[in-house]
Design a protein around this motif. Structure first.
Motif, short mmCIF file in Angstrom:
data_model
loop_
_atom_site.label_atom_id
_atom_site.label_comp_id
_atom_site.label_asym_id
_atom_site.label_seq_id
_atom_site.Cartn_x
_atom_site.Cartn_y
_atom_site.Cartn_z
N PRO A 48 14.80 -26.92 -19.15
CA PRO A 48 14.10 -28.21 -19.16
C PRO A 48 14.96 -29.46 -19.34
O PRO A 48 14.41 -30.57 -19.35
N THR A 49 16.27 -29.35 -19.52
CA THR A 49 17.06 -30.51 -19.96
C THR A 49 17.42 -31.47 -18.83
O THR A 49 17.81 -32.61 -19.09
N GLY A 50 17.36 -31.00 -17.57
CA GLY A 50 17.70 -31.87 -16.45
C GLY A 50 19.18 -31.98 -16.15
O GLY A 50 19.57 -32.82 -15.34
N ARG A 51 20.02 -31.14 -16.76
CA ARG A 51 21.45 -31.21 -16.45
C ARG A 51 21.71 -30.71 -15.02
O ARG A 51 21.21 -29.67 -14.61
N LYS A 55 20.62 -4.86 -10.79
CA LYS A 55 21.98 -5.08 -11.28
C LYS A 55 22.17 -4.76 -12.78
O LYS A 55 23.21 -5.09 -13.34
N SER A 56 21.19 -4.16 -13.40
CA SER A 56 21.34 -3.78 -14.81
C SER A 56 20.45 -2.59 -15.12
O SER A 56 19.60 -2.21 -14.31
N GLN A 57 20.64 -2.04 -16.30
CA GLN A 57 19.83 -0.93 -16.77
C GLN A 57 18.98 -1.38 -17.95
O GLN A 57 19.28 -2.40 -18.59
N LYS A 58 17.95 -0.64 -18.24
CA LYS A 58 17.12 -0.96 -19.40
C LYS A 58 17.99 -1.01 -20.66
O LYS A 58 18.83 -0.13 -20.87
N GLY A 59 17.79 -2.04 -21.46
CA GLY A 59 18.58 -2.21 -22.67
C GLY A 59 19.80 -3.08 -22.49
O GLY A 59 20.40 -3.52 -23.47
N ASP A 60 20.19 -3.36 -21.23
CA ASP A 60 21.34 -4.23 -20.98
C ASP A 60 21.01 -5.68 -21.33
O ASP A 60 19.84 -6.10 -21.34
N GLY A 61 22.05 -6.47 -21.54
CA GLY A 61 21.87 -7.87 -21.86
C GLY A 61 21.85 -8.75 -20.63
O GLY A 61 22.59 -8.53 -19.67
N VAL A 62 20.98 -9.76 -20.67
CA VAL A 62 20.93 -10.80 -19.64
C VAL A 62 21.20 -12.13 -20.34
O VAL A 62 20.45 -12.55 -21.22
N LEU A 63 22.27 -12.78 -19.95
CA LEU A 63 22.73 -14.01 -20.60
C LEU A 63 22.01 -15.22 -20.00
O LEU A 63 21.90 -15.36 -18.78
N VAL A 64 21.51 -16.10 -20.88
CA VAL A 64 20.89 -17.36 -20.46
C VAL A 64 21.38 -18.48 -21.37
O VAL A 64 21.70 -18.26 -22.54
N ASN A 65 21.44 -19.69 -20.80
CA ASN A 65 21.69 -20.88 -21.61
C ASN A 65 20.36 -21.38 -22.15
O ASN A 65 19.40 -21.56 -21.40
N THR A 66 20.31 -21.59 -23.46
CA THR A 66 19.07 -22.06 -24.07
C THR A 66 19.24 -23.47 -24.61
O THR A 66 20.35 -23.84 -25.02
N PRO A 67 18.15 -24.27 -24.59
CA PRO A 67 16.78 -23.93 -24.18
C PRO A 67 16.74 -23.50 -22.72
O PRO A 67 17.60 -23.88 -21.93
N THR A 99 8.55 -23.91 -26.42
CA THR A 99 8.25 -23.00 -25.31
C THR A 99 9.53 -22.49 -24.67
O THR A 99 9.58 -21.37 -24.15
N TYR A 100 10.59 -23.29 -24.73
CA TYR A 100 11.83 -23.00 -24.02
C TYR A 100 12.91 -22.44 -24.95
O TYR A 100 14.09 -22.43 -24.59
N GLY A 101 12.48 -21.98 -26.12
CA GLY A 101 13.41 -21.38 -27.05
C GLY A 101 13.57 -22.20 -28.31
O GLY A 101 13.16 -23.36 -28.39
N GLU A 102 14.18 -21.59 -29.31
CA GLU A 102 14.33 -22.23 -30.62
C GLU A 102 15.09 -23.55 -30.52
O GLU A 102 14.81 -24.48 -31.30
N GLU A 103 16.01 -23.66 -29.57
CA GLU A 103 16.79 -24.90 -29.43
C GLU A 103 15.93 -26.08 -28.99
O GLU A 103 16.35 -27.24 -29.08
N GLY A 104 14.73 -25.79 -28.50
CA GLY A 104 13.83 -26.86 -28.08
C GLY A 104 12.78 -27.22 -29.12
O GLY A 104 11.84 -27.96 -28.83
N ARG A 105 12.94 -26.71 -30.33
CA ARG A 105 11.90 -26.86 -31.36
C ARG A 105 11.49 -28.30 -31.60
O ARG A 105 10.31 -28.58 -31.84
#
Length: 391
Positions: free
Chosen positions: A171-174, A106-118, A354-360
């Motif tokens: 990892p937040t359990g929401r 569903k995407s090409q190399k270089g495309d963005g994949v959106l995730v909620n962080t952490p 481990t789960y991103g900067e928001e989990g520091r």
């Protein structure tokens, strides 16, 4: 069933116990790390597996039959009041395999994949390995509860082709509400994002209700895949197996072509199929007891921290067997804290970084274990914090 029983997992080629040095640099640490449990699987699963093993022939097998499909459908009706279309159901060796293949489709190399962080660290790895860009929309922490910043989420949608969703959230359990799911789908529809929803933690839920994302919007369902497994719920990840719902007929055909013809992975491990069928048909009572137990474990963590380590904070999550612990009150870096946890506490707890900067400034403590182990881990955590306070 006795979740208080302590079973020694050492010497079983166990990632969490036998290979602790690989991640934490030292042996003989008490681990609360990878997301499996130190709890025995239901007796019904063990009996079914032993019966099949005693047959003594392990030839190629199939997943595309009524016994497997009816068991999955039964589980979704019973647990989520969701009547799936069994034609959508497809086997996969793992959730991350499914995620990777749909990123590819569903995407090409270089495309963005959106995730909620952490975010689950496997998301970062699979996005990067597919040569896509990680587009982060950080969750917002309000009064101990994480929320989606929908203004930021919409802005980030403009830079992505796919939204890689985690529901319930690791990892937040929401556990996301139906209203939140509707907003997510509406924005993804507005900006033409394909949704890959990882729902592997769907069964470990407390005061909230998990809603499968495909139960929300019939109009956009062909732009969504739901990936999940019985592995987390019943502690059977080593049997290897998952499944996904693919409403789009062409998407199913494309996925099966890759699974069968290119990657030659369509013949499933028979023990995984038998375990899933048995779990869904016979083991609902066990899940209900498990959820009560892990909830009590997390409640104990919350209470213990308030009483003995008030510098650390933890709220009861909506779901999952993770305690997400905020240690920002210690005024210490993640790297330093990990060093002291390992050297002083002799305990291995996953760093939130481990789960991103928001989990520091967080730890992810896995409480899928006996309460005795939880208590031991918290005493080690307390010992570490008391040492830090003295230096």
């Amino acid at each position: 069933m006795d979740f208080n029983e302590i079973k020694d997992r050492r010497g079983t080629y166990c990632t969490q116990w036998d290979y602790i040095k690989d991640r934490f640099g030292k042996e003989n640490l008490l681990p609360f790390t990878i997301s499996d449990m130190d709890l025995e699987s239901p007796e019904e699963i063990i009996s079914a597996l032993m019966e099949r093993i005693n047959h003594r022939i392990f030839g190629y097998s199939r997943w595309n039959h009524d016994d497997f499909k009816k068991a999955v459908n039964y589980w979704y009706k019973k647990r989520f009041n969701f009547d799936i279309d069994v034609d959508w159901l497809v086997y996969s060796p793992s959730v991350i395999y499914s995620v990777s293949r749909f990123i590819e489709l569903k995407s090409q190399k270089g495309d963005g994949v959106l995730v909620n962080t952490p975010a689950y660290d496997g998301f970062f790895k699979v996005i990067e390995a597919n040569e896509r860009k990680i587009v982060s929309s950080p969750l917002v922490l309000k009064d101990g509860r994480y929320e989606i910043d929908f203004e930021d989420f919409e802005e980030k949608c403009k830079n992505a082709k796919i939204f890689l969703f985690c529901s319930p959230h690791n990892p937040t359990g929401r556990v996301w509400s139906a209203q939140e799911l509707k907003k997510i789908i509406a924005l993804c529809k507005k900006y033409n994002l394909f949704i890959i929803s990882d729902e592997i933690h769907m069964d470990i839920v407390y005061d909230a209700h998990h809603t499968p994302i495909l139960d929300i919007d019939d109009e956009y369902k062909e732009n969504i895949v739901l990936c999940t497994s019985a592995s987390k719920t019943f502690n059977i990840p080593a049997l290897v197996g998952s499944y996904l719902f693919i409403p789009g007929e062409k998407d199913r055909e494309d996925f099966l072509k890759i699974l069968k013809n290119r990657d030659a992975l369509s013949s499933p491990p028979i023990l995984s199929i038998i375990a899933t069928i048995t779990a869904y048909n016979k083991c609902e009572y066990w899940v209900d007891e498990l959820v009560k137990y892990t909830r009590k474990n997390i409640e104990y963590v919350v209470s213990y921290l308030k009483t003995h380590i008030p510098q650390l904070k933890c709220a009861l999550p909506d779901g999952s067997y993770f305690a997400w612990i905020d240690f920002s009150g210690l005024n210490i870096s993640s790297e330093e804290f990990q060093k002291y946890l390992i050297d002083i506490g002799k305990v291995a707890i996953m760093p939130g970084l481990t789960y991103g900067e928001e989990g520091r400034y967080f730890l992810r403590l896995n409480v899928g274990c006996s309460i005795k182990k939880v208590k031991d881990g918290l005493e080690r955590l307390r010992k570490t914090v008391e040492y830090i306070k003295k230096i």
